[in-house]
Write a protein that holds these residues in place. Structure first.
Motif, PDB file in Angstrom:
ATOM      1  N   LEU A   1       3.038   2.882   0.028  1.00 44.85           N
ATOM      2  CA  LEU A   1       3.140   2.173   1.304  1.00 44.85           C
ATOM      3  C   LEU A   1       3.501   0.703   1.098  1.00 44.85           C
ATOM      4  CD1 LEU A   1       0.000   3.711   3.048  1.00 44.85           C
ATOM      5  CD2 LEU A   1       2.391   4.381   3.361  1.00 44.85           C
ATOM      6  N   SER A   2       2.672  -0.023   0.352  1.00 42.89           N
ATOM      7  CA  SER A   2       2.922  -1.441   0.084  1.00 42.89           C
ATOM      8  C   SER A   2       2.046  -1.870  -1.078  1.00 42.89           C
ATOM      9  CB  SER A   2       2.592  -2.296   1.314  1.00 42.89           C
ATOM     10  OG  SER A   2       1.214  -2.199   1.642  1.00 42.89           O
ATOM     11  N   GLY A   3       2.629  -2.591  -2.036  1.00 40.57           N
ATOM     12  CA  GLY A   3       1.848  -3.057  -3.174  1.00 40.57           C
ATOM     13  C   GLY A   3       1.105  -1.915  -3.849  1.00 40.57           C
ATOM     14  N   ASP A   4      -0.218  -2.051  -3.973  1.00 41.79           N
ATOM     15  CA  ASP A   4      -1.056  -1.001  -4.555  1.00 41.79           C
ATOM     16  C   ASP A   4      -1.658  -0.090  -3.482  1.00 41.79           C
ATOM     17  OD1 ASP A   4      -0.581  -1.873  -7.119  1.00 41.79           O
ATOM     18  OD2 ASP A   4      -2.375  -3.134  -7.220  1.00 41.79           O
ATOM     19  N   ASN A   5      -1.136  -0.144  -2.277  1.00 41.84           N
ATOM     20  CA  ASN A   5      -1.632   0.697  -1.182  1.00 41.84           C
ATOM     21  C   ASN A   5      -0.823   1.986  -1.091  1.00 41.84           C
ATOM     22  OD1 ASN A   5      -3.600  -1.199  -0.341  1.00 41.84           O
ATOM     23  ND2 ASN A   5      -2.045  -2.328   0.812  1.00 41.84           N
ATOM     24  N   TYR A   6      -1.540   3.093  -1.056  1.00 42.58           N
ATOM     25  CA  TYR A   6      -0.916   4.410  -1.020  1.00 42.58           C
ATOM     26  C   TYR A   6      -1.666   5.302  -0.032  1.00 42.58           C
ATOM     27  CZ  TYR A   6       1.207   3.140  -5.521  1.00 42.58           C
ATOM     28  OH  TYR A   6       1.916   2.515  -6.522  1.00 42.58           O
ATOM     29  N   ALA A   7      -0.931   6.246   0.566  1.00 42.07           N
ATOM     30  CA  ALA A   7      -1.586   7.376   1.214  1.00 42.07           C
ATOM     31  C   ALA A   7      -1.875   8.401   0.125  1.00 42.07           C
ATOM     32  CB  ALA A   7      -0.692   7.983   2.291  1.00 42.07           C
TER      33      ALA A   7
END
Length: 400
Positions: free
Chosen positions: A262-268
């Motif tokens: 999703l963004s940077g270290d952010n994931y679903a």
């Protein structure tokens, strides 16, 4: 909305039934916007299962599937094409050594490709396919046991594979001509019992494992495969054979089942652990150290069927962005879970009725709808492909 059953004769003596949701009585609705179609086959004894779906330039669809063959140890390759309203056009059963097709469809130079394997040499193949489901060309790639492929720009793709000689999980960047431009290999560990679930995955004598790979929005590559005895999510810049980050599973009984950057270290993230299933629409992952998949917070998904595919995508509806997590439920329906861009749960849509349905793949369409490729049972006996098309207006109504 009326349900009508339309009969077509394919071949001389085989009757094939296609069911569809008919909205032709509404003159203001385009029949390509929303439908369900089920595709039978003149090969009545084949169980066809979904691998991936993609949209063609004329807004039709290409399906990639597999089927059990008696003459080889691996699943055969099946390709078919339908028009924008889901009407069947043509299919191809590959009968040669070209087996074990893997997702996803690749788009390179405006053409469609998919990855498969040679049944004898175990070499990976790059196949170009036209919009009528015909294989145009097949090129060998210098890897074996392909597991997954994902686009990485317009002219290359990320390929996850396995080397039984070196006992390594291999992540490669490959050009449209089949040449490998970069590659890293990660050891799975010693002992036959480590390799056994991998081989069982390929021969389908065991579980289908959630192998996948890709590139995060920040440029880091990731691979979900075996490393150091365990099904693990690996992060790497492909500069060497040591991953920069590892999220360990529980041997082959726990780990990550699906991932969306999703963004940077952010994931679903969706994960599983000894039969339990969890989902988190926005999770911050440790991509530069060693951690465990059990450390990832997530909501228990009690209705999800175990060992079924989990697929994710994002789309914009109205002025809002949504994360969609799709899978198969225990009562054999396809579930589409919608989350907003904060990770808050918004809605769920269940697809399928009467017969059991299983998810194969999802795709955002050119008209900002959703195409959902799955499988179902025809006459309670034969596994066949099905395509759900959801319109933008239907999806808008769902999330409002």
């Amino acid at each position: 909305m009326n349900i009508k059953f339309k009969n077509f004769i394919w071949g001389v003596i085989t009757l094939s039934v296609i069911s569809s949701c008919d909205i032709s009585d509404n003159k203001d609705v385009n029949p390509a916007d929303s439908f369900l179609r089920i595709y039978d086959s003149h090969q009545f004894d084949h169980e066809i299962r979904p691998v991936d779906v993609t949209q063609t330039a004329d807004n039709g669809y290409l399906f990639l599937g597999n089927y059990r063959r008696d003459d080889v140890d691996f699943l055969g390759t099946y390709i078919s094409s339908v028009d924008e309203e889901g009407h069947f056009i043509r299919n191809t059963y590959l009968r040669d050594n070209n087996v074990h097709p893997v997702g996803k469809f690749l788009v390179l130079g405006g053409e469609h490709y998919f990855i498969s394997m040679d049944a004898v040499s175990l070499q990976a193949y790059l196949n170009q396919v036209d919009d009528s489901a015909r294989v145009v060309s097949t090129i060998g790639i210098g890897t074996t046991y392909p597991m997954y492929a994902e686009n990485d720009g317009e002219d290359q793709f990320v390929l996850l594979s396995y080397s039984s000689v070196n006992r390594t999980t291999v992540l490669s960047l490959v050009n449209a001509d089949g040449s490998i431009t970069s590659q890293s290999a990660f050891g799975i560990g010693a002992g036959q019992e480590v390799e056994e679930p991998i081989i069982d995955h390929f021969t389908r004598t065991g579980r289908e494992l959630p192998f996948f790979a890709g590139r995060s929005v920040d440029g880091t590559y990731y691979a979900n495969g075996f490393y150091n005895y365990t099904l693990s999510l690996l992060f790497t810049d492909l500069s060497d054979n040591t991953p920069s980050g590892v999220i360990q599973g529980q041997l082959d009984q726990g780990g990550i089942s699906s991932l969306l950057s999703l963004s940077g270290d952010n994931y679903a993230v969706a994960r599983f652990n000894y039969g339990d299933q969890y989902a988190n629409a926005i999770a911050t992952l440790n991509t530069s150290g060693i951690s465990s998949s059990t450390d990832i917070e997530g909501n228990p998904m009690l209705e999800w069927a175990y060992d079924e595919k989990v697929k994710m995508t994002t789309m914009t509806l109205g002025n809002a962005d949504y994360i969609i997590i799709a899978t198969t439920t225990k009562n054999q329906q396809i579930a589409l879970h919608f989350y907003d861009n904060t990770g808050a749960y918004i809605a769920v849509d269940y697809l399928g009725f009467s017969s059991p349905y299983q998810l194969g793949a999802i795709q955002v369409t050119s008209d900002n709808g959703l195409a959902i490729l799955g499988s179902t049972q025809v006459a309670g006996k034969f596994q066949r492909l099905c395509l759900f098309k959801k319109s933008e207006s239907e999806l808008n109504d769902l999330v409002q």
